[in-house]
Enzyme design. Structure first.
Site, PDB file in Angstrom:
ATOM      1  N   TYR A 274       0.848  -1.198   0.000  1.00 49.58           N
ATOM      2  CA  TYR A 274       0.000   0.000   0.000  1.00 49.58           C
ATOM      3  C   TYR A 274       0.880   1.245   0.000  1.00 49.58           C
ATOM      4  O   TYR A 274       0.671   2.168  -0.791  1.00 49.58           O
ATOM      5  CB  TYR A 274      -0.919  -0.008   1.219  1.00 49.58           C
ATOM      6  CG  TYR A 274      -1.816   1.206   1.316  1.00 49.58           C
ATOM      7  CD1 TYR A 274      -2.992   1.277   0.576  1.00 49.58           C
ATOM      8  CD2 TYR A 274      -1.480   2.283   2.135  1.00 49.58           C
ATOM      9  CE1 TYR A 274      -3.825   2.390   0.659  1.00 49.58           C
ATOM     10  CE2 TYR A 274      -2.291   3.394   2.221  1.00 49.58           C
ATOM     11  CZ  TYR A 274      -3.467   3.447   1.485  1.00 49.58           C
ATOM     12  OH  TYR A 274      -4.276   4.563   1.556  1.00 49.58           O
TER      13      TYR A 274
ATOM     14  N   LYS B  76       1.110   4.103  -3.043  1.00 44.84           N
ATOM     15  CA  LYS B  76       0.812   5.511  -2.801  1.00 44.84           C
ATOM     16  C   LYS B  76       2.048   6.376  -3.010  1.00 44.84           C
ATOM     17  O   LYS B  76       1.951   7.526  -3.460  1.00 44.84           O
ATOM     18  CB  LYS B  76       0.261   5.699  -1.386  1.00 44.84           C
ATOM     19  CG  LYS B  76      -1.115   5.072  -1.173  1.00 44.84           C
ATOM     20  CD  LYS B  76      -2.158   5.642  -2.111  1.00 44.84           C
ATOM     21  CE  LYS B  76      -3.546   5.099  -1.820  1.00 44.84           C
ATOM     22  NZ  LYS B  76      -4.590   5.671  -2.708  1.00 44.84           N
TER      23      LYS B  76
END
Length: 288
Positions: free
Chosen positions: A151, A155
């Site tokens: 994650y 990002k």
């Protein structure tokens, strides 16, 4: 004849999330809202039944679905789109060594490649409107939160790409806002797969802690989705571009990532997730 009302398309508008809150606030500001979701029935009835709200089926991983959305929006707006909000996203809360590469790639498809696919597809409509792109990045893109590596990485890639796209799209008359989002109280963790640490994991000694991260406790100090949406729409209305830090703990993440030396940032992160000592001790015990 196309309406003179400004338009916004938002991905991931299922009830209880940031997309739904953004749709509500943009609607209150007088925009024609294209509220999209892979499963339209998950869009709240109050939103879907509102005037000047069009609910569209949109799977951001499908080029055909994206093309259909472009066609639908263009038909209603005369070939323009004032604001594109790339809000859809997903997560994996697991140690990297326990995460399959296949799952990691699927996460990148949603959090990174789908964003680019949407921008590329809607670029002609945005250019015609002198429009605005809003990308849902995260403070996790600059702060290495443990057990969230894929994650974080997705990002982080989005942060750099979004800021680069800002420079490339600017000369075309398209503004770009990169949301450095911190804690927001939503149902995000309810919509991702439950965490399950394998029995043979190197991190089995902290299994309960890791699996507990998937219960949403990271959002406990977050702002409401409504407050988040209000802040973001305000920046769009002002014409803000570049990074916008928003959410519970955003200011601390911003200054910590800029000013703290690595050892101090590591110590701060360890205080938030105090498990490295337990993992190290378990590893020593196993070796003995």
């Amino acid at each position: 004849m196309a309406s003179a009302r400004k338009s916004v398309l938002i991905t991931g508008c299922s009830a209880g999330g940031t997309g739904a809150a953004l749709a509500e606030v943009f609607h209150e500001k007088g925009y024609h809202v294209f509220a999209t979701a892979r499963t339209p029935s998950k869009v709240s009835q109050s939103l879907s039944k509102s005037a000047n709200v069009t609910v569209l089926t949109l799977d951001v991983l499908s080029s055909d679905s994206i093309a259909a959305a472009v066609k639908s929006v263009s038909a209603e707006t005369g070939g323009k789109l004032d604001v594109l909000v790339n809000n859809s996203g997903t997560g994996i809360v697991l140690p990297a060594l326990d995460t399959s590469i296949e799952d990691g790639k699927k996460l990148f498809d949603v959090n990174f490649w789908a964003v680019f696919a949407m921008i590329q597809a809607f670029a002609p409509l945005l250019k015609s409107a002198g429009g605005y792109v809003v990308n849902m990045a995260s403070v996790s893109g600059v702060v290495p939160i443990v057990f969230n590596s894929f994650y974080n990485a997705s990002k982080g890639a989005l942060v750099v790409a979004s800021e680069t796209w800002r420079l490339e799209l600017g000369p075309l008359g398209i503004k770009t806002l990169t949301l450095m989002t911190a804690a927001v109280k939503t149902n995000f963790f309810q919509n991702i797969d439950a965490v399950k640490v394998p029995e043979n994991s190197y991190y089995s000694s902290v299994r309960d802690f890791i699996e507990g991260l998937g219960d949403g406790k990271a959002q406990e100090n977050g702002i409401s989705a409504r407050e988040f949406a209000t802040k973001v729409v305000r920046e769009v209305e002002k014409g803000t571009t570049g990074k916008f830090w928003v959410g519970g703990g955003a200011a601390g993440a911003r200054w910590g990532s800029w000013l703290l030396p690595q050892w101090a940032l590591d110590r701060l992160l360890e205080s938030m997730n105090p498990v490295s000592g337990r993992i190290a001790n378990d590893h020593k015990t196993r070796k003995a």
